[in-house]
Design an enzyme around this catalytic site. Sequence first.
Site, PDB file in Angstrom:
ATOM      1  N   LEU A 138       0.808  -1.226   0.000  1.00  0.00           N
ATOM      2  CA  LEU A 138       0.000   0.000   0.000  1.00  0.00           C
ATOM      3  C   LEU A 138       0.838   1.271   0.000  1.00  0.00           C
ATOM      4  CD1 LEU A 138      -2.737  -1.123   2.553  1.00  0.00           C
ATOM      5  CD2 LEU A 138      -3.023  -0.822   0.094  1.00  0.00           C
ATOM      6  N   ARG A 139       2.169   1.116  -0.109  1.00  0.00           N
ATOM      7  CA  ARG A 139       3.006   2.322  -0.108  1.00  0.00           C
ATOM      8  C   ARG A 139       2.650   3.252  -1.262  1.00  0.00           C
ATOM      9  NH1 ARG A 139       7.970  -0.836   1.253  1.00  0.00           N
ATOM     10  NH2 ARG A 139       8.310  -0.602   3.488  1.00  0.00           N
ATOM     11  N   GLY A 140       2.348   2.686  -2.426  1.00  0.00           N
ATOM     12  CA  GLY A 140       2.003   3.505  -3.597  1.00  0.00           C
ATOM     13  C   GLY A 140       0.787   4.370  -3.344  1.00  0.00           C
TER      14      GLY A 140
END
Length: 357
Positions: free
Chosen positions: A288-290
């Site tokens: 979920l970093r993006g």
Amino acid sequence: MNKELIEENQRPIFPFTAIVGQEEMKLALLLNVIDPKIGGVMIMGDRGTGKSTTVRALVDLLPDIQVVADDPFNSDPSDPELMSEEVRQRIRNKEELSIVNTKISMVDLPLGATEDRVCGTIDIEKALTEGVKAFEPGLLAKANRGILYVDEVNLLDDHLVDVLLDAAASGWNTVEREGISISHPARFILIGSGNPEEGELRPQLLDRFGMHAQVGTVKDAELRVKIVEQRSSFDQDPKEFRDAYKLSQENLSQQIRQARECLPSVKLDYDLRVNISKICSELNVDGLRGDIVTNRAAKALAALGGRDQVTPKDILTVIPLCLRHRLRKDPLESIDSGLLVKEKFSQVFGYTAKSAN
């Protein structure tokens, strides 16, 4: 000692606003200064494209911060998360702290640096004979609340890169020697630059950088002449050249200060957040970093423009920078990852860059 005298005694720095082109790289750097939680930026490009010059030019634009005087960790006098253990103890003892204003620091990490130089060292002999924790702070301590710049990061020893990324992710650096452990805050913006010809970074390493900017050699002949003339003028008389850009530097610095102040009030509509996550999902972006970085970067861009509402155009501008290095590489695919991200944006949002507003 006044500011002008200090500047005269320092090595002259090329003004940020005088740098021609490379808009993608400049934008990524500015957004990270506005919101350090974006997670840093990786700059990859050809030799001689101004990567190091642009990063070092940031120094003039960095805002002032409050720090505890004579503290090697640049401790924040009001935020416990950014305080060293010594400062916390002084607060517990109800001691009065001496507070000074200082520029956000930029620390260069040399390629040949050892782990002790980066993390700091514990004086074991002093600890055993005198019973005190004698800690010699390293570059991570100096970089706390500032910027840590690693040129040619793809040539840095993998073990050192892991140490840097662990500290950047956790915000703390822990040094352990012979059963003695010391921790201190290490919140910094990690900026790396490199030439892809000299080797690629591991995918899990790339993913830890918030944004990824690509720079290329300028092809336009007139623009190349302008860049050469700018550099020649600076080398001939750095002070006169810097004076010519003093007003534009001050204006941009003020714009950054205002953006940092209004950032908490910037709104990103739920529908836009859903579309960002939809793009990440359909591009098969791991984790979920993006999503998180794109949300933060879009808000920072709106704040830079003096707006309190994120628009689709803001998202279109930042999303290639936030996602291109997170896509799974297809060895048969020749298209730039950033273009793939823009195509997916057009499909999800229903319009192209020209109609985004």
